[in-house]
Motif scaffolding. Structure first.
Motif, short mmCIF file in Angstrom:
data_model
loop_
_atom_site.label_atom_id
_atom_site.label_comp_id
_atom_site.label_asym_id
_atom_site.label_seq_id
_atom_site.Cartn_x
_atom_site.Cartn_y
_atom_site.Cartn_z
N LEU A 151 0.84 -1.20 0.00
CA LEU A 151 0.00 0.00 0.00
C LEU A 151 0.88 1.26 0.00
O LEU A 151 0.62 2.22 -0.73
CB LEU A 151 -0.90 -0.05 1.23
N LEU A 152 1.94 1.22 0.79
CA LEU A 152 2.80 2.40 0.88
C LEU A 152 3.55 2.69 -0.42
O LEU A 152 3.82 3.85 -0.73
CB LEU A 152 3.80 2.26 2.03
N THR A 153 3.88 1.65 -1.16
CA THR A 153 4.60 1.91 -2.42
C THR A 153 3.78 2.85 -3.30
O THR A 153 4.33 3.70 -3.99
CB THR A 153 4.91 0.63 -3.22
N GLN A 154 2.46 2.68 -3.28
CA GLN A 154 1.59 3.58 -4.05
C GLN A 154 1.45 4.92 -3.35
O GLN A 154 1.66 5.97 -3.95
CB GLN A 154 0.20 2.97 -4.17
N MET A 155 1.06 4.84 -2.10
CA MET A 155 0.67 6.05 -1.38
C MET A 155 1.82 7.07 -1.33
O MET A 155 1.61 8.27 -1.43
CB MET A 155 0.22 5.71 0.04
N GLN A 156 3.02 6.57 -1.16
CA GLN A 156 4.14 7.47 -0.92
C GLN A 156 4.97 7.73 -2.17
O GLN A 156 5.99 8.42 -2.10
CB GLN A 156 5.03 6.87 0.19
N TRP A 157 4.56 7.17 -3.28
CA TRP A 157 5.38 7.20 -4.47
C TRP A 157 5.91 8.59 -4.83
O TRP A 157 7.12 8.82 -4.98
CB TRP A 157 4.61 6.62 -5.65
N HIS A 162 2.31 2.21 -12.22
CA HIS A 162 2.03 1.37 -11.05
C HIS A 162 3.13 0.34 -10.84
O HIS A 162 3.53 0.05 -9.72
CB HIS A 162 0.68 0.68 -11.21
N LEU A 163 3.61 -0.21 -11.96
CA LEU A 163 4.71 -1.17 -11.87
C LEU A 163 5.94 -0.52 -11.22
O LEU A 163 6.59 -1.12 -10.37
CB LEU A 163 5.01 -1.67 -13.29
N LEU A 164 6.20 0.71 -11.60
CA LEU A 164 7.40 1.38 -11.06
C LEU A 164 7.29 1.67 -9.57
O LEU A 164 8.29 1.67 -8.87
CB LEU A 164 7.66 2.69 -11.82
N THR A 165 6.07 1.93 -9.09
CA THR A 165 5.96 2.19 -7.65
C THR A 165 6.53 1.03 -6.86
O THR A 165 7.15 1.22 -5.82
CB THR A 165 4.50 2.44 -7.20
N GLN A 166 6.31 -0.18 -7.35
CA GLN A 166 6.87 -1.35 -6.67
C GLN A 166 8.35 -1.49 -6.97
O GLN A 166 9.17 -1.61 -6.07
CB GLN A 166 6.18 -2.62 -7.18
N MET A 167 8.67 -1.49 -8.24
CA MET A 167 10.02 -1.82 -8.66
C MET A 167 11.05 -0.87 -8.05
O MET A 167 12.14 -1.27 -7.68
CB MET A 167 10.12 -1.79 -10.18
N GLN A 168 10.68 0.39 -7.95
CA GLN A 168 11.67 1.39 -7.54
C GLN A 168 11.55 1.78 -6.08
O GLN A 168 12.27 2.66 -5.60
CB GLN A 168 11.50 2.63 -8.43
N TRP A 169 10.64 1.15 -5.36
CA TRP A 169 10.32 1.58 -4.00
C TRP A 169 11.55 1.77 -3.10
O TRP A 169 11.77 2.84 -2.54
CB TRP A 169 9.35 0.57 -3.36
#
Lengths: 311, 253, 253, 311
Positions: free
Chosen positions: B237-243, C236-243
């Motif tokens: 959830l945070l990966t999105q919220m804080q991006w 959206h993919l990048l929010t995860q990949m680059q977190w």
């Protein structure tokens, strides 16, 4: 027919047509199509902005965006209600949307790719929408006119919020400024397309204008939009992506390049960047929600039955 | 634990609950089963985000290090979050979302009622504002739980599955720890265990009307409000919220 | 466009394709329909990530600003990515994933065969290594597409739906632009349009064996390899990949 | 029985039992349970690590993690094959996993919450697994023994990779060091639980040891693990979360606190932090994959039929 002449006379006199009044079938059908498409646009229009709600950069921005998307759903609701006064149900309209039979504004088939797109959508897309809708407050059909009055008030608020995002971005870091320009580059021509094809290619127009379902021609509104928007872009320090854009002293407006109409017709045909996804999202919401609608209906019926039994 | 540090933790708990749950609810945007529900969910999310601004704003003041509500929301990693595990559970289907909402709202309403009488005027003030919203939320989510529980066979089964899944996350709301002890001692907040009788009375009544069975057993997940062990969902959830804040540090939006 | 800048862009395209597709494939980890497929998908992802290291590593060298392959992968935002739109499309069901893989692999094999003869020795070297893997990938993904297309009624329908969905992303692989023109001129890479006959021959044969129908119409999405307009999925993919790199800038892992 | 005595004599003599050899039903059943659980653990064990593949911080780390999870699936495959030699199919074992009838290692019911958990899982969880598995290379059942030999080689590689992540984290920024300590805090006791309950509470042990299905007692292995791991933690500059941990000169090993066994039994019962999610993920993979398995099977049958027809 005498009825048709009387009807036209009422319209010419500026009277409002109400649901129970006589109206020509063409008037009813055209209104259903137009109001239905507008309602669908509000609903599908939730998606490109909803795409950024979970990534809004601050709590305040998240709240503003949520409120905006909520307003859009509300607009959809008013408009479906207005359409229902013409004898078509919301479920029927929804099924026609989901099957692809009815359209929604082509702009929502473009993706939102950066936070600046939230600004561009508010500024340009809502800006163009208002340009279309303000005259429709005076449309001849009463329920539609009243819905438009409510909607326009909120839309102009949205447009200001969008412009405010653009201000922050254009006045921000180099990356933010780049985002803002990129958003303008991607949304400029699709926004111009929102007014529909050039008058010479536009069908239905003359009759709709006589009925006061359409108040201005596509090209008139497009010109007005460009004239309003170009100085706003300049104020932001952004460049409108049209090398041929020039002020025309004689006409007191800008000369500008037409959008790529072949792209427009492709998008209308279903070949926009996001058509498939938008319809898939709405279909999934509808299909996945069936058990909910059925469940709530069953409960309401049980409760009503229990109430009757108890009386 | 010093009183100020405990109050900071307590405020994070209140604010992280509304932040994380508000985020989850906002994920529905544009995808709800009926237009009216889309509007209602957006409205709930909006209220919760508004409450977050107040709770985390005060938390930042109490902490005294100059962190704003946004800093706290956008720049802490999962382990520094203090929300209940319930709040971070995924949306699942609409029934799971509404069950989660009801189980939370029922607690939230009671908690805010008590906090509206807090010995700390700032806490009482925020609670009084939030309470109006929470009362409306719980009325709505209870109605939906009843409607779907007592609806069709399918809707009943889905709501029972949602209850079975989420019930083990209820216990955490009532498990006191040293932060709660400090809050009770200073008269800022109630002992969470004291809320349970009212909660059970309300929730069991609603679930009864919904023809749903509370699962057996007393097992309760823990680790969210203490931050010791969140679920794997929070980090995603945070990966999105804080991006954006993470990707463009220091920018103004 | 100067030759170096064009080569940099070209290398980003090659590396972003394998990066983004590798990421997508890796999302399956632990969730595939059969254990053998879990292993095969992990293996494919692993190969693609390995190729990414080579392509983006060379891209960083060519750019000459000291950016490493990791910097390029982890610190660019969506608009600076140059992958084909096909690569970033979501996994969908297993059939959609395998159809995407096959449509990509078939192009990738031919492209790498041409690049193995590149006038630039570094490009030729990477392509030669990657080619062995790509040949294996396309053999496997073609077999799966055939197996599922010519399987049950349900598997056939799902594969046809996947093809209908993904076919409009095929055209982008063959649409030349100014980067490609510069690559052709310097003898580094072929004109993408020249690959189409071989591609069609191979793909149509496999789809025929799979009893699947290529959709009518010539519409093709674009904007990925030029970076002008990715789909909403990439962000959206990048929010995860680059977190982690975004959340902890400058840390070593 | 004479057969049972002869069987035990073979085991005592260090001979390997092979699939076609006579074996007592209890031996077969115990092996199926043990190998099956081990296989299931490899499969479910993909999930906590898979959770970080899409967030791995560098390409190199992503590749290493992918390779590791791929190895685990491979181990699952060897072990299911070993179990199949005992007359049980992989599908049967899978169904027992999915219904909750068969267990997998309790450790995989704990969540992975930071990147340091990838280090801790490799270092502690694989470390504990190796401690269990190395002696099993000498187990009496041939196929199991051979599977273990292959597996152990890879596992020790994984453990080193895990420790390498911990080194980077413990020697990194303040936040990374905090992550590393936090991971150790959360995984220490669950790792100690991996050896199973204390010998005095352990069922089946004596018979399994006589059959050389189990080579050491739970407590022996746990002690060995603590003695190996504590100095590694010290080398990392991390603190084992056990205030009572002390070196005991007399026994030449550490005295340490027992894990909370009530937590262990709760997790076994299904009440761990992630039991529900892990089983749900595996069930979803199985259910969603049905059409794929059916489709590939149907195709294979068609192809075989066509081949026969052509001959």
């Amino acid at each position: 027919s005498p009825e048709a002449r009387a009807f036209q006379a009422r319209i010419d006199a500026g009277e409002k047509i109400e649901p129970k009044d006589w109206m020509p079938e063409g008037y009813r059908k055209t209104l259903i199509r137009q109001i239905g498409q507008h309602a669908h646009s509000e609903i599908v229009g939730q998606l490109p902005e909803g795409n950024w709600i979970t990534r809004a950069p601050t709590l305040e921005r998240k709240a503003i965006l949520l409120a905006k998307v909520q307003d859009e759903a509300g607009h959809g609701l008013y408009l479906y209600c207005a359409a229902e006064t013409l004898g078509v149900s919301r479920d029927d309209l929804t099924r026609d949307l989901l099957s692809g039979k009815m359209k929604y504004s082509s702009i929502f088939n473009y993706p939102t790719l950066t936070w600046a797109d939230m600004g561009a959508v508010g500024w340009l897309v809502d800006g163009a929408a208002i340009m279309n809708q303000v005259p429709l407050q005076r449309t001849s059909y009463g329920p539609y006119s009243r819905a438009m009055i409510r909607i326009c008030k909120e839309e102009s608020f949205h447009q200001r919020q969008g412009y405010d995002i653009m201000m922050k971005m254009a006045g921000g870091t180099a990356e933010q400024k780049r985002m803002a320009q990129d958003a303008l580059d991607r949304f400029w021509y699709p926004s111009l397309m929102m007014f529909g094809p050039s008058d010479k290619d536009s069908v239905h127009s003359a009759q709709s204008m006589a009925w006061k379902i359409k108040m201005n021609t596509n090209d008139e509104l497009r010109q007005k939009f460009v004239d309003q928007t170009v100085p706003q872009a300049e104020y932001l320090g952004l460049t409108v992506p049209d090398p041929d854009l020039t002020w025309n002293e004689d006409k007191g407006g800008y000369d500008f390049s037409e959008p790529d109409w072949s792209e427009f017709f492709e998008v209308i045909k279903g070949n926009g960047p996001c058509n498939t996804e938008r319809l898939a999202a709405r279909n999934a919401a509808w299909d996945d929600g069936k058990w909910v609608r059925d469940g709530l209906l069953a409960h309401a019926q049980k409760r009503a039955a229990r109430k009757v039994a108890a009386e | 634990m010093d009183a100020n540090a405990a109050l900071f933790q307590f405020l994070l708990r209140m604010g992280d609950n509304t932040l994380v749950l508000g985020h989850r609810v906002s994920e529905w945007c544009g995808h709800a089963p009926v237009l009216e529900e889309d509007i209602a969910l957006a409205n709930t999310a909006l209220d919760l985000i508004g409450q977050t601004q107040m709770w985390l704003g005060l938390a930042g003041e109490i902490e005294g290090k100059g962190r704003t509500a946004d800093d706290l929301a956008m720049l802490r990693d999962a382990w520094d979050f203090r929300n209940l595990l319930l709040a971070e559970q995924p949306n699942g289907d609409f029934g799971q979302t509404m069950m989660r909402q009801f189980l939370f709202d029922a607690w939230h309403r009671i908690m805010l009622e008590r906090l509206a009488d807090s010995g700390d005027g700032r806490v009482a003030g925020i609670a009084a504002k939030a309470l109006k919203e929470a009362r409306y939320h719980v009325e709505r989510s209870a109605d939906t739980v009843i409607g779907l529980g007592d609806g069709t066979e399918e809707s009943h089964a889905r709501m029972q599955a949602a209850l079975d899944l989420l019930w083990p996350y209820v216990g955490e709301m009532f498990a006191p720890d040293n932060v709660d002890a400090a809050m009770t001692q200073t008269g800022i907040a109630p002992d969470p265990a004291d809320l349970r009788p009212d909660y059970d009375a309300h929730v069991l009544k609603v679930l009864g009307e919904a023809t749903l069975q509370v699962p057996e057993g007393t097992f309760a997940h823990g680790g969210g409000k203490a931050g010791f062990r969140h679920s794997e969902h929070l980090g995603h959830l945070l990966t999105q919220m804080q991006w954006l804040q993470r990707a463009y540090p220091g920018a103004t939006w």
